[in-house]
Write an enzyme that holds these catalytic residues in place. Structure first.
Site, PDB file in Angstrom:
ATOM      1  N   TYR A 123       0.839  -1.204   0.000  1.00 28.52           N
ATOM      2  CA  TYR A 123       0.000   0.000   0.000  1.00 28.52           C
ATOM      3  C   TYR A 123       0.880   1.262   0.000  1.00 28.52           C
ATOM      4  O   TYR A 123       0.661   2.187  -0.783  1.00 28.52           O
ATOM      5  CB  TYR A 123      -0.945   0.000   1.207  1.00 28.52           C
ATOM      6  CG  TYR A 123      -1.805   1.235   1.262  1.00 28.52           C
ATOM      7  CD1 TYR A 123      -2.812   1.441   0.317  1.00 28.52           C
ATOM      8  CD2 TYR A 123      -1.595   2.228   2.225  1.00 28.52           C
ATOM      9  CE1 TYR A 123      -3.580   2.596   0.335  1.00 28.52           C
ATOM     10  CE2 TYR A 123      -2.356   3.384   2.252  1.00 28.52           C
ATOM     11  CZ  TYR A 123      -3.349   3.555   1.308  1.00 28.52           C
ATOM     12  OH  TYR A 123      -4.104   4.704   1.321  1.00 28.52           O
ATOM     13  N   LYS A 168       1.280   4.346  -2.874  1.00 29.45           N
ATOM     14  CA  LYS A 168       1.063   5.772  -2.633  1.00 29.45           C
ATOM     15  C   LYS A 168       2.340   6.567  -2.887  1.00 29.45           C
ATOM     16  O   LYS A 168       2.280   7.738  -3.252  1.00 29.45           O
ATOM     17  CB  LYS A 168       0.524   5.993  -1.212  1.00 29.45           C
ATOM     18  CG  LYS A 168      -0.914   5.474  -1.030  1.00 29.45           C
ATOM     19  CD  LYS A 168      -1.888   6.209  -1.956  1.00 29.45           C
ATOM     20  CE  LYS A 168      -3.320   5.714  -1.829  1.00 29.45           C
ATOM     21  NZ  LYS A 168      -4.276   6.461  -2.670  1.00 29.45           N
TER      22      LYS A 168
HETATM   23  C1  8X3 Z   1      -4.568   5.780   4.728  1.00 26.13           C
HETATM   24  C2  8X3 Z   1      -3.617   6.213   5.790  1.00 26.13           C
HETATM   25  O1  8X3 Z   1      -1.750   5.507   7.375  1.00 26.13           O
HETATM   26  O2  8X3 Z   1      -3.799   4.201   7.369  1.00 26.13           O
HETATM   27  O3  8X3 Z   1      -4.121   6.153   3.478  1.00 26.13           O
HETATM   28  O4  8X3 Z   1      -2.248   3.993   5.582  1.00 26.13           O
HETATM   29  S1  8X3 Z   1      -2.835   4.919   6.534  1.00 26.13           S
END
Ligand code: 8X3
Length: 269
Positions: free
Chosen positions: A168, A172
């Site tokens: 993830y 990003k």
């Molecule tokens: C969501 C924030 O820190 O939970 O994008 O990954 S986090």
């Protein structure tokens, strides 16, 4: 938040395309644009869950009878879907002014070495490949008229990677890198590239990350007071209604008790 008459004027007749509009930040963004423009806009609302989009369309149209809405089922992880989505856009919705690249997700918190290939694929396909393809399709439209806003929903995860977020966070970070290249490439245009990086926001994000395990999802926010979707949609509308020569290039947005991905104050009883 009231955005005022200037924001309404700047939004009038704009065509706004939102991905992941069926819930959370996307849905809240649709409402905030409708309110900020007094319904004088065209919204293209896309998501996988078409029934939720249709019900959103109904609610928005009841409150803002003059609003024009197109709802389309779209899974941005499917590049062929994106292709046919753009091909099927009716003429009156083609001249997109604002793209909100909001669709994105996390699947699991597995450590590197144990991450399922299907989770890796779905995160990269949605958060990276889908986002890139949406941008590629919209950019020629914006270049043609030398104006437009591309809003990129990043995350603190893209700046401050954490254990259990190997994929993830990487998606990003990829979004962030792509976004910075894009802004530099568009230096000689009036197109604005806006990156918004939230910390913890309580939406369906954690339910999805834990595959519907609500107990685990709830724990993420336990003892904290996370942001809500409206905090982010306020910011989206704010950044896209500034004077046309002003670009709020990036913002990191936390709740008061968060200072980094892992610095999160939890109240214990
Ligand atoms: C969501 C924030 O820190 O939970 O994008 O990954 S986090």
């Amino acid at each position: 938040m009231s955005f005022g008459p200037q924001a309404a004027e700047r939004l009038t007749n704009k065509i706004i395309l939102i991905t992941g509009a069926s819930a959370g930040i996307g849905e809240s963004t649709a409402w905030d644009y409708a309110k900020a423009s007094n319904g004088e806009i065209k919204l293209i609302l896309t998501a996988r869950r078409i029934e939720r989009l249709e019900s959103l369309e109904k609610d928005l149209s009841t409150q803002f009878p003059q609003i024009k809405i197109l709802t389309k089922q779209l899974d941005v992880s499917n590049l062929k879907d994106i292709e046919s989505f753009f091909q099927s856009l009716p003429t009156e919705f083609q001249d997109i002014d604002i793209l909100i690249n909001n669709a994105g997700k996390a699947h699991g918190v597995d450590k590197i070495g144990t991450i399922k290939q299907e989770d890796i694929d779905v995160m990269f396909q949605t958060n990276v490949l889908g986002m890139i393809s949406m941008t590629q399709h919209v950019l020629p439209i914006m270049k043609q008229k030398d104006s437009g806003d591309i809003v990129q929903l990043g995350s603190i995860a893209g700046r401050d990677p954490y254990p259990g977020g190997g994929i993830y966070c990487a998606t990003k970070a990829a979004l962030r890198s792509f976004t910075h290249s894009l802004r530099k490439e568009l230096i000689d245009t009036k197109i604005r590239v806006i990156e918004i990086d939230p910390g913890n926001v309580e939406t369906e994000f954690s339910n999805t990350r834990f595959f519907g395990d609500l107990e685990k999802a709830k724990k993420v926010y336990q003892g904290t007071e996370p942001l809500i979707a409206k905090d982010i949609s306020d910011l989206i509308v704010y950044t896209t209604t500034r004077r046309s020569n002003t670009v709020i290039a990036e913002t990191l947005i936390f709740s008061t008790n968060q200072a980094s991905a892992s610095h999160l104050y939890r109240k214990t009883d």
